[in-house]
Design an enzyme around this catalytic site. Structure first.
Site, PDB file in Angstrom:
ATOM      1  N   HIS A   1       0.843  -1.198   0.000  1.00  0.00           N
ATOM      2  CA  HIS A   1       0.000   0.000   0.000  1.00  0.00           C
ATOM      3  C   HIS A   1       0.885   1.258   0.000  1.00  0.00           C
ATOM      4  CE1 HIS A   1      -2.860   3.073   1.235  1.00  0.00           C
ATOM      5  NE2 HIS A   1      -2.111   3.323   2.302  1.00  0.00           N
TER       6      HIS A   1
ATOM      7  N   ASP B   1       6.319  21.952 -26.116  1.00  0.00           N
ATOM      8  CA  ASP B   1       6.354  20.609 -25.548  1.00  0.00           C
ATOM      9  C   ASP B   1       7.420  20.580 -24.467  1.00  0.00           C
ATOM     10  OD1 ASP B   1       6.397  17.650 -25.228  1.00  0.00           O
ATOM     11  OD2 ASP B   1       5.150  17.743 -27.017  1.00  0.00           O
TER      12      ASP B   1
ATOM     13  N   TRP C   1       7.010  -0.021   3.933  1.00  0.00           N
ATOM     14  CA  TRP C   1       7.452   0.693   2.729  1.00  0.00           C
ATOM     15  C   TRP C   1       8.833   1.295   2.933  1.00  0.00           C
ATOM     16  CZ3 TRP C   1       8.743   5.697   1.195  1.00  0.00           C
ATOM     17  CH2 TRP C   1       8.643   6.683   2.172  1.00  0.00           C
TER      18      TRP C   1
ATOM     19  N   SER D   1      13.006   6.101 -13.960  1.00  0.00           N
ATOM     20  CA  SER D   1      11.898   6.868 -14.526  1.00  0.00           C
ATOM     21  C   SER D   1      11.804   8.255 -13.889  1.00  0.00           C
ATOM     22  CB  SER D   1      10.601   6.083 -14.311  1.00  0.00           C
ATOM     23  OG  SER D   1       9.494   6.928 -14.337  1.00  0.00           O
ATOM     24  N   SER D   2      11.911   8.307 -12.566  1.00  0.00           N
ATOM     25  CA  SER D   2      11.794   9.600 -11.880  1.00  0.00           C
ATOM     26  C   SER D   2      12.902  10.542 -12.286  1.00  0.00           C
ATOM     27  CB  SER D   2      11.891   9.409 -10.366  1.00  0.00           C
ATOM     28  OG  SER D   2      10.718   8.875  -9.873  1.00  0.00           O
TER      29      SER D   2
ATOM     30  N   HIS E   1      13.387  11.795   3.372  1.00  0.00           N
ATOM     31  CA  HIS E   1      12.778  13.052   3.783  1.00  0.00           C
ATOM     32  C   HIS E   1      12.584  14.019   2.639  1.00  0.00           C
ATOM     33  CE1 HIS E   1      10.631  15.179   6.699  1.00  0.00           C
ATOM     34  NE2 HIS E   1      11.078  16.253   6.110  1.00  0.00           N
TER      35      HIS E   1
ATOM     36  N   GLU F   1      12.060  13.094  -0.201  1.00  0.00           N
ATOM     37  CA  GLU F   1      10.974  12.441  -0.922  1.00  0.00           C
ATOM     38  C   GLU F   1       9.597  12.928  -0.454  1.00  0.00           C
ATOM     39  OE1 GLU F   1      10.583  10.393  -3.422  1.00  0.00           O
ATOM     40  OE2 GLU F   1       8.499   9.792  -3.086  1.00  0.00           O
TER      41      GLU F   1
ATOM     42  N   TYR G   1       8.893  15.799   0.631  1.00  0.00           N
ATOM     43  CA  TYR G   1       8.663  17.122   0.055  1.00  0.00           C
ATOM     44  C   TYR G   1       8.452  17.043  -1.442  1.00  0.00           C
ATOM     45  CZ  TYR G   1       9.699  18.765   4.643  1.00  0.00           C
ATOM     46  OH  TYR G   1       9.654  18.963   5.981  1.00  0.00           O
TER      47      TYR G   1
ATOM     48  N   SER H   1      -1.508  27.191  -4.827  1.00  0.00           N
ATOM     49  CA  SER H   1      -1.197  28.602  -5.075  1.00  0.00           C
ATOM     50  C   SER H   1      -1.787  29.103  -6.388  1.00  0.00           C
ATOM     51  CB  SER H   1       0.317  28.823  -5.091  1.00  0.00           C
ATOM     52  OG  SER H   1       0.882  28.362  -3.898  1.00  0.00           O
TER      53      SER H   1
ATOM     54  N   HIS I   1      15.272  12.849  11.973  1.00  0.00           N
ATOM     55  CA  HIS I   1      14.120  12.941  12.880  1.00  0.00           C
ATOM     56  C   HIS I   1      13.212  11.722  12.738  1.00  0.00           C
ATOM     57  CE1 HIS I   1      11.945  15.461   9.575  1.00  0.00           C
ATOM     58  NE2 HIS I   1      11.582  14.206   9.472  1.00  0.00           N
ATOM     59  N   HIS I   2      13.458  10.924  11.704  1.00  0.00           N
ATOM     60  CA  HIS I   2      12.731   9.652  11.597  1.00  0.00           C
ATOM     61  C   HIS I   2      13.381   8.576  12.467  1.00  0.00           C
ATOM     62  CE1 HIS I   2      10.333  10.958   8.080  1.00  0.00           C
ATOM     63  NE2 HIS I   2      11.389  11.690   7.819  1.00  0.00           N
TER      64      HIS I   2
ATOM     65  N   THR J   1       6.965  26.856   5.983  1.00  0.00           N
ATOM     66  CA  THR J   1       5.644  26.279   5.763  1.00  0.00           C
ATOM     67  C   THR J   1       4.567  27.212   6.292  1.00  0.00           C
ATOM     68  OG1 THR J   1       6.707  24.156   6.124  1.00  0.00           O
ATOM     69  CG2 THR J   1       4.326  24.154   5.988  1.00  0.00           C
TER      70      THR J   1
ATOM     71  N   LYS K   1       3.797  29.910   3.907  1.00  0.00           N
ATOM     72  CA  LYS K   1       2.906  29.501   2.821  1.00  0.00           C
ATOM     73  C   LYS K   1       1.449  29.529   3.264  1.00  0.00           C
ATOM     74  CE  LYS K   1       5.741  26.891  -0.189  1.00  0.00           C
ATOM     75  NZ  LYS K   1       5.151  27.594  -1.319  1.00  0.00           N
TER      76      LYS K   1
ATOM     77  N   ARG L   1       1.852   0.835  15.031  1.00  0.00           N
ATOM     78  CA  ARG L   1       1.482   0.709  13.617  1.00  0.00           C
ATOM     79  C   ARG L   1       1.917  -0.654  13.097  1.00  0.00           C
ATOM     80  NH1 ARG L   1       6.083   4.387  10.534  1.00  0.00           N
ATOM     81  NH2 ARG L   1       4.882   3.821   8.703  1.00  0.00           N
TER      82      ARG L   1
END
Lengths: 301, 527
Positions: free
Chosen positions: B78, B107, B143, B171-172, B255, B257, B259, B270, B304-305, B330, B333, B452
């Site tokens: 998932h 293009d 994951w 690909s990315s 991390h 990722e 963002y 925006s 921080h993870h 943040t 924003k 979890r």
């Protein structure tokens, strides 16, 4: 067949865009990549499975694709379809691709510094890790290169490491000189001096091949004489992953330079338009810089 | 060259090729954008079904529907599918469709590579999904695939997991290089950097993050492969390596990722908020600088993870403070969006509803992020449902709401028709209620200590879990309504004008609706 015409290639526009028409090469590449990955996965997991041949087929498809796709691009370029804007797109594309390669190596260098500076000393009890040391491997002593691993039965450490002032020094000289010879070739190309380009490019290629041969020799020595293998603990792991991926990049760079040599001999490029050559040179210099990092941090210090 | 077709091509007015080759061989940014968006929606439904398996099992305490081993595969797949298959490709699809229109380019800069970037994905995900049928099952290590769960204790299919992630990474990177080259090189004359629409700005920065961190992910999975099959000990302390090294490398990728999955969302919001507030965006320049600051900070907050792995005190403090610093840009924003709405002539069409839902709920997710950033408090929250609540608040009513908002906002441009506004409103309210029912209770059960990635739980968590499951099904099934609305909109409906939204600004509204197959064959002039 992927076509080679421009959509908006009008002569009467001050500025016009080039948008390439449909092409079948990308989907060929995607299929080739999938077969390569899926087949290699099978080869690793079940070496006897017939599916392992898919990897070989995928690899061949990718080789074919490179000839077809890049051949098309070379032809379009020589037909004069690419303007300055397209040239800039290629430059941005190659530049950012090299940046992504830098980050790929950064991951392995980061791992190397982390284990050397932090993980290995911590295993030996440094900082607030006295209990870790006491409970896990009380006899373990931190050192780098790590000759005796904590679990020496499972991961017997190397008996010796590679002497940096022998083969690696020769390789450093070879690779640094190859960057210089390549630059000479580039300068000659800017003067459209074909014979000189060919000569210096061929010399660069030979230097690259010598590097690879010596690298192979070094690997053989490591495995047969020094007991330095992938399985000889973290030193072997970081050594082989860094030098191995670097060697792979030298191999790819050599293939690219070989293609450039063939193209030069076929009369491609001119004094102004030769981004294909420049991109190859950027790549080669990048591989050279990575080597300097390797020489310092893997071999010498 | 084919002389028959050349004159036609020379004038650039031809439409798409006929048949399947249109999609297989295409170099058209609109076709490729459409492919990405449909692929992403398919993955969203597949990943959603897995979420519903999880929520079904958790409807009541005890094991009733699935085995714990399969439950683990569901949580893992998932997450992987939603992150790499749904959210990221959706943003790439929007980038493909909208960036050339927004910067006045015909293009993307590298159209063939663009095609390859998309077509790798169906193969990669087919391979990833096929692991569920392999002996030993699919990936079951979460994951985040921490070593040694993903190395020493992994099922054999982990090899295919590694290769499929390699393909997604390739690909990315290609997609990101293309976006950067397009933005830096293909802007219409006169469009200076500080005149670029914010979706373009946020994607430029996102693309930079992608190119910087996807290779690190490639590196770490390569090290996993080596550890599993070739005898190395990167993540094995017995050889002098360190399982924590895996986490450092993973989160150095991971991390930025997160963002990558939210910055383009900021861009979309925006656009939508000013349009429906009928005001210019408040604080354009500060939005740009805030986005860039968030991106740069994302490189120095990863640990921080990992507050509970035994970092040195200095590490705990550094990563705590650097993480809290992210609240500043943040906050800028959120302040700007609210200020844009302040005294605006606001109307509440579906895109605006989703955008406002985004602002409120993303902010909740941001605040729970701040709570998690407090290292000593995180020792309590770590690996509980509080974390699950936090990142689902930023990803579902955050990233996913923004994608849905963007889809409603630009559907008239894509299809030439207006979507059914009444159904859109239904979709919003069902999603809004469903999402909060699902994820808000998770804060409570998390704080109360429910871990979890566990298929069973203590009785005191039963009520909130039941509510979350009901909400999950409500949210999941209301996305089928979205599918229906989109298909209906493609098939017909009220004709959309070139600029269907009164307050909208930007080049994309200057071309007809639906946007012609080729736009801006000659660059527009920006003043």
């Amino acid at each position: 067949m992927s076509s080679t015409h421009a959509q908006s290639d009008h002569d009467d526009h001050a500025q016009s865009y080039y948008v390439p028409a449909q092409s079948h090469w990308p989907i060929v590449a995607a299929i080739g990549l999938f077969l390569l990955m899926f087949g290699t996965g099978n080869m690793i997991n079940e070496p006897d499975s017939a599916l392992r041949w898919l990897g070989v087929i995928g690899f061949l498809i990718i080789v074919w694709m490179f000839f077809g796709w890049f051949g098309t691009v070379a032809k379009e370029s020589m037909d004069g379809l690419y303007g300055e804007q397209m040239d800039r797109s290629f430059r941005w594309g190659m530049g950012w691709f090299i940046f992504s390669e830098v980050m790929f190596f950064a991951a392995f260098f980061g791992a190397l510094f982390y284990v050397r500076q932090l993980a290995v000393p911590w295993l030996a009890g440094e900082g607030s890790n006295a209990m870790t040391h006491e409970l896990l491997w009380p006899g373990f002593v931190a050192e780098w290169p790590l000759m005796t691993t904590p679990d020496a039965e499972k991961f017997p450490g190397p008996e010796q490491t590679i002497n940096p002032w022998h083969l690696p020094l020769i390789n450093t000289i070879l690779l640094v000189s190859s960057s210089l010879t390549l630059t000479r070739a580039h300068h000659a190309l800017q003067r459209d001096d074909r014979l000189t380009v060919t000569t210096w490019l061929a010399i660069t290629l030979v230097l690259g091949l010598c590097f690879l041969i010596i690298q192979a020799e070094e690997y053989v020595e490591a495995y047969t004489e020094l007991g330095l293998t992938l399985a000889s603990g973290i030193y072997g792991g970081t050594f082989f992953i860094l030098t191995g991926f670097h060697g792979l990049h030298v191999t790819m760079g050599s293939i690219i330079l070989l293609v450039m040599l063939v193209r030069i001999m076929k009369g491609h490029f001119d004094a102004k338009h030769h981004f294909g050559f420049e991109a190859a040179a950027w790549y080669w210099h990048f591989v050279d810089v990575v080597w300097l990092g390797l020489f310092l941090f893997v071999y010498v210090f | 060259m084919n002389d028959m077709t050349q004159p036609e091509l020379m004038h650039g007015h031809h439409g798409p090729a006929q048949g399947i080759t249109r999609w297989l061989y295409t170099t058209n940014h609109k076709d490729i954008g459409t492919l990405y968006l449909w692929f992403s929606f398919a993955m969203f439904l597949i990943g959603g079904c897995m979420a519903l398996v999880i929520r079904s099992e958790l409807f009541q305490p005890g094991l009733q529907l699935v085995q714990p081993e399969f439950f683990n595969q569901m949580t893992t797949m998932h997450g992987l599918i939603m992150v790499f298959g749904a959210v990221m490709p959706a943003f790439v699809g929007l980038a493909n469709w909208m960036i050339p229109l927004m910067v006045g380019a015909p293009d993307m800069a590298l159209p063939r590579m663009n095609n390859l970037g998309f077509w790798i994905l169906p193969f990669a995900f087919a391979m990833l999904l096929s692991t569920l049928l392999m002996e030993g099952g699919g990936p079951n290590f979460g994951w985040t695939f921490y070593a040694p769960l993903s190395t020493t204790y992994a099922p054999p299919s982990v090899t295919f997991f590694i290769f499929s992630v390699h393909m997604m990474g390739i690909s990315s990177i290609m997609g990101a290089i293309n976006v950067i080259a397009t933005i830096l090189n293909m802007r219409a004359p006169g469009m200076t950097m500080m005149k670029m629409p914010l979706f373009v700005w946020t994607w430029l920065i996102t693309a930079f993050l992608l190119i910087a961190v996807m290779p690190v992910l490639a590196g770490v999975i390569t090290m996993m492969l080596m550890d599993i099959h070739f005898g190395t000990s990167f993540f094995d302390a017995g050889g002098g390596g360190d399982p924590v090294l895996f986490q450092h490398l993973f989160w150095f990728f991971g991390h930025p990722e997160v963002y990558i999955m939210i910055l383009p969302a900021f861009g979309i919001i925006s656009h939508i908020v000013p349009t429906f507030s009928r005001k210019r965006l408040f604080g354009y320049a500060s939005m740009v600088y805030a986005t860039a600051s968030i991106a740069l900070l994302s490189f120095v907050v990863w640990a921080h993870h990992m507050f509970t792995v035994g970092l040195p005190l200095a590490g705990e403090l550094f990563f705590m403070y650097s993480t809290m610093l992210i609240a500043v840009p943040t906050g800028v924003k959120v302040f700007n969006w609210v200020s844009t709405m302040f005294r605006g002539a606001i109307s509440f069409e579906t895109p605006m509803l989703f955008a406002i839902g985004f602002i409120v709920l993303f902010t909740i997710g941001g605040f729970s992020g701040l709570m998690l950033a407090i290292s000593p408090a995180d020792f309590q929250y770590h690996d509980t449902y509080f974390v699950v609540a936090h990142f689902h608040y930023v990803l579902v009513p955050g990233a996913v709401f923004s994608i849905i908002a963007g889809a409603y906002y630009w559907l008239p441009k894509w299809t030439g028709h207006m979507y059914n506004e009444r159904l859109g409103q239904w979709h919003f309210w069902l999603s809004m209620i469903g999402v909060n029912l699902t994820f808000f209770p998770m804060h409570f059960i998390g704080l109360a200590g429910m871990p979890r990635r566990i298929p069973d739980y203590a009785l005191q968590f039963a009520d909130f879990n039941m509510i979350a499951s009901i909400g999950g099904f409500m949210f999941g099934f209301s996305q089928l309504l979205f599918l229906y609305i989109v298909i209906k909109c493609i098939k017909g409906g009220e004709k959309a004008e070139a600029k269907p939204w009164e307050g909208a600004e930007g080049l994309e509204w200057q071309v007809a609706s639906p946007a012609p197959y080729h736009t801006f064959a000659q660059p527009p002039r920006i003043d």
